[in-house]
Enzyme design. Structure first.
Site, PDB file in Angstrom:
ATOM      1  N   ASP A 271       6.899  -1.434   9.862  1.00 14.66           N
ATOM      2  CA  ASP A 271       7.419  -1.163   8.517  1.00 14.66           C
ATOM      3  C   ASP A 271       8.911  -0.820   8.577  1.00 14.66           C
ATOM      4  OD1 ASP A 271       4.831  -1.516   7.539  1.00 14.66           O
ATOM      5  OD2 ASP A 271       4.357   0.617   7.627  1.00 14.66           O
TER       6      ASP A 271
ATOM      7  N   SER B  47       0.811  -1.214   0.000  1.00 10.60           N
ATOM      8  CA  SER B  47       0.000   0.000   0.000  1.00 10.60           C
ATOM      9  C   SER B  47       0.846   1.268   0.000  1.00 10.60           C
ATOM     10  CB  SER B  47      -0.923   0.009   1.228  1.00 10.60           C
ATOM     11  OG  SER B  47      -0.164  -0.015   2.423  1.00 10.60           O
TER      12      SER B  47
END
Length: 328
Positions: free
Chosen positions: A257, A8
């Site tokens: 992340d 994303s």
């Protein structure tokens, strides 16, 4: 090492309401809620799992290939990522939709009301890895991080079919995807990333035991928050790597992340798995100390000083020749 980071790409709109949502709700009228909150603070942050991971890798001196779908409103975001070393040539730009957007209002009790607009992200399923590999003269690893579910399955199947090693990182999409799809995402992965809660969810939804998962993946990496990381491989003892000390906890958004960014960077430097986890832990700590997944800076001198303090001079000496931190 040519690493494609699929997933994303989004913009986060984070708002603060100085009161309590609870006080605005009328129990007898919950079937026809009509509310408007006067917001004190708005912070717009660059986000999305793939973009956060690619940003972190770029800050460590690599040139990751970002693969995802965005809208025509991506121009400024693209410029930011490219200034931080990210290859955005393979980002698909939708002609119909805006870049995905996360809108979240938090009240004084830390309750949240949020909406996620998928937008262009749905078009990520149209992206083929073949032309990307051709442009770059091949790919060494494809990370499949949270994205449009059909895109995740397509990228995994294509990597498997082309013989490109892939890393599975289904995390946020585990709740939505059925067990059959999760099995397809992780079977044959060179690396499987999850946190400890997601580890249990993977086993529950796939019906595979921990041992069966290890039979199907090369390396299983499980993050434990403040307790660090555990790395498991079939037939090998578990390797536990403690977290790096933080200067302060500000916001956990994007911490996972950043860990992946550090881990994959050290992997590209051909360092052993323990060092990969240590670099990942320290990168994650930088995000924890800021609001937003891309608001930190990695200075080479400070990074190595903190790495030495956390993991010792011997470990730092092994990492130092590879670390090329830069920020724009």
């Amino acid at each position: 090492m040519r690493i494609a980071v699929t997933g994303s790409i989004a913009t986060d709109h984070l708002m603060t309401f100085p009161g309590s949502f609870r006080d605005q709700l009328i129990a007898e009228q919950l079937d026809r809620v009509s509310l408007s909150f006067l917001i004190d603070d708005l912070q717009i942050r660059r986000g999305g799992c793939a973009a956060n991971i690619a940003f972190g890798m770029g800050c460590l001196g690599l040139t990751p290939i970002l693969v995802g779908a965005v809208g025509a409103d991506f121009a400024d975001y693209r410029s930011w990522l490219e200034r931080h070393g990210v290859d955005c040539e393979s980002v698909h730009v939708s002609e119909l939709h805006h870049t995905a957007r996360f809108l979240c209002t938090t009240d004084e009790d830390h309750n949240q009301i949020a909406s996620f607009y998928t937008g262009a992200m749905a078009e990520a399923r149209l992206i083929e890895l073949g032309p990307i590999a051709q442009r770059l003269g091949g790919l060494d690893l494809v990370l499949v991080s949270p994205n449009d579910p059909d895109a995740m399955l397509r990228h995994t199947e294509e990597a498997r079919g082309r013989g490109i090693p892939f890393a599975a990182d289904p995390s946020q999409q585990l709740a939505r995807m059925p067990g059959e799809d999760i099995r397809l995402l992780i079977d044959g992965a060179a690396y499987l990333f999850s946190n400890d809660y997601e580890k249990g969810l993977i086993e529950q939804k796939t019906g595979w035991s921990d041992e069966e998962v290890l039979n199907r993946v090369g390396v299983r990496v499980t993050t434990l928050g403040p307790k660090g990381v555990v790395i498991d491989r079939k037939g090998e003892p578990s390797l536990h790597v403690p977290a790096a000390p933080e200067l302060g906890k500000v916001d956990p958004t994007g911490v996972g992340d950043a860990f992946r960014a550090g881990f994959l960077s050290a992997l590209a430097w051909e360092l052993p798995l323990e060092r990969c986890a240590q670099v990942g832990n320290l990168a994650a700590t930088h995000v924890l100390e800021h609001v937003g997944g891309q608001e930190y800076q990695l200075g080479q001198k400070v990074f190595l000083e903190r790495f030495t303090a956390a993991y010792g001079a011997e470990a730092a000496a092994e990492v130092a020749p590879s670390v090329k931190c830069h920020h724009a």
